[in-house]
Scaffold this active site. Structure first.
Site, short mmCIF file in Angstrom:
data_model
loop_
_atom_site.label_atom_id
_atom_site.label_comp_id
_atom_site.label_asym_id
_atom_site.label_seq_id
_atom_site.Cartn_x
_atom_site.Cartn_y
_atom_site.Cartn_z
CD GLU A 161 -40.22 -14.84 -37.99
OE1 GLU A 161 -40.42 -14.81 -39.22
OE2 GLU A 161 -40.11 -15.88 -37.33
CG HIS A 196 -35.93 -14.25 -38.12
ND1 HIS A 196 -35.46 -14.02 -36.85
CD2 HIS A 196 -35.35 -13.30 -38.91
CE1 HIS A 196 -34.65 -12.98 -36.86
NE2 HIS A 196 -34.56 -12.52 -38.11
CE1 TYR A 207 -39.09 -12.42 -24.51
CE2 TYR A 207 -40.16 -11.82 -26.56
CZ TYR A 207 -39.83 -11.52 -25.25
OH TYR A 207 -40.25 -10.35 -24.70
CG ASN A 208 -36.56 -19.36 -30.13
OD1 ASN A 208 -35.45 -19.09 -30.57
ND2 ASN A 208 -37.66 -19.04 -30.80
NE ARG A 225 -35.28 -13.81 -33.37
CZ ARG A 225 -35.98 -12.70 -33.37
NH1 ARG A 225 -35.57 -11.64 -32.67
NH2 ARG A 225 -37.12 -12.62 -34.06
NE ARG A 263 -36.54 -20.65 -35.76
CZ ARG A 263 -37.21 -21.25 -34.79
NH1 ARG A 263 -37.24 -22.57 -34.71
NH2 ARG A 263 -37.84 -20.53 -33.87
CG HIS A 264 -32.98 -17.12 -34.94
ND1 HIS A 264 -33.27 -17.55 -33.67
CD2 HIS A 264 -34.15 -16.74 -35.49
CE1 HIS A 264 -34.56 -17.44 -33.43
NE2 HIS A 264 -35.13 -16.96 -34.53
CB ALA A 265 -28.78 -20.17 -32.18
NE ARG A 266 -32.93 -22.33 -25.55
CZ ARG A 266 -32.99 -23.02 -24.41
NH1 ARG A 266 -33.61 -24.19 -24.38
NH2 ARG A 266 -32.42 -22.56 -23.32
CB THR A 267 -33.99 -16.11 -28.18
OG1 THR A 267 -35.39 -16.39 -28.37
CG2 THR A 267 -33.35 -15.80 -29.52
#
Length: 221
Positions: A85, A153, A16-17, A61, A10-14
């Site tokens: 996603e 995602h 929005y996260n 991302r 899974r991708h790293a934080r954004t």
């Protein structure tokens, strides 16, 4: 022919996260903590898995997370829109509370594991099929001794793993989602075995306590 190992990361934080907003297919970048997570996660993943092929969702991302890992092992990153996603349509960009306020009945269906009848929301089965198709297409380009790393995602990976294990993502909800820059590790089963893939490990990361991981390097000082 197929890869012997598939790793779904899974991708790293954004932002929005961090703000608990539903991202879906909105293309937003990693935030500062996310960039740190990507580097730390890349180091940890490279220590346990050296991919022959790294394939990423084409959303920024995921691609930037993939590039951090690929630099560690000296390969390029391929992108594939099939690894995006799950689309959440008109819900994208909203918080859970905002969705519940504006679509209370549909929100209840969604949180209960059902398929909300909302414009633009992909069903879990559709996501699972497109993810499986993309993952296996790339895996089939490799041999039994090779590893495929797929960067995607949270919801998309959950549906993909469920389907690869021979389960129905429309009804089976037994798999907990991944934290940012955590991965699932699958191994190919023996010839003719069912299911064709087996889950070796799930939600594996760089080993930081979760509160530190979510807060970033400042939490370590």
């Amino acid at each position: 022919m197929t890869a012997g190992t598939i790793v779904l990361l899974r991708h790293a934080r954004t932002a929005y996260n961090a703000g608990l907003r539903l991202q879906g297919q909105i293309d937003i970048p990693l935030d500062e903590v996310g960039r740190w997570q990507a580097e730390q996660g890349a180091t940890a993943l490279a220590a346990s898995h050296k991919a022959s092929l790294v394939v990423s969702s084409d959303l920024e991302r995921a691609r930037h997370t993939a590039e951090a890992y690929a630099r560690h092992i000296g390969v390029d990153v391929e992108t594939d829109a099939g690894l995006r996603e799950r689309s959440f349509g008109i819900w994208e960009g909203l918080t859970d509370a905002e969705i519940a306020e504006r679509w209370p009945e549909e929100h209840a269906v969604w949180r209960g594991g059902g398929e909300p009848p909302v414009e633009g929301v992909e069903s879990k089965s559709v996501v699972a099929r497109r993810m499986e198709e993309a993952v296996l297409r790339h895996a089939e380009a490799l041999g039994a001794g090779e590893t495929l790393v797929v960067v995607s995602h949270g919801s998309a990976i959950t549906q993909a793993v469920t389907r690869l294990l021979g389960l129905d993502p429309a009804v089976w909800r037994g798999l907990h989602g991944l934290h940012n820059v955590h991965w699932s590790h699958l191994r190919a089963s023996g010839p003719g075995a069912t299911p064709a893939w087996r889950l070796v490990a799930h939600n594996v990361g760089a080993g930081y306590p979760l509160d530190t991981w979510q807060s970033g390097p400042e939490a370590r000082q």
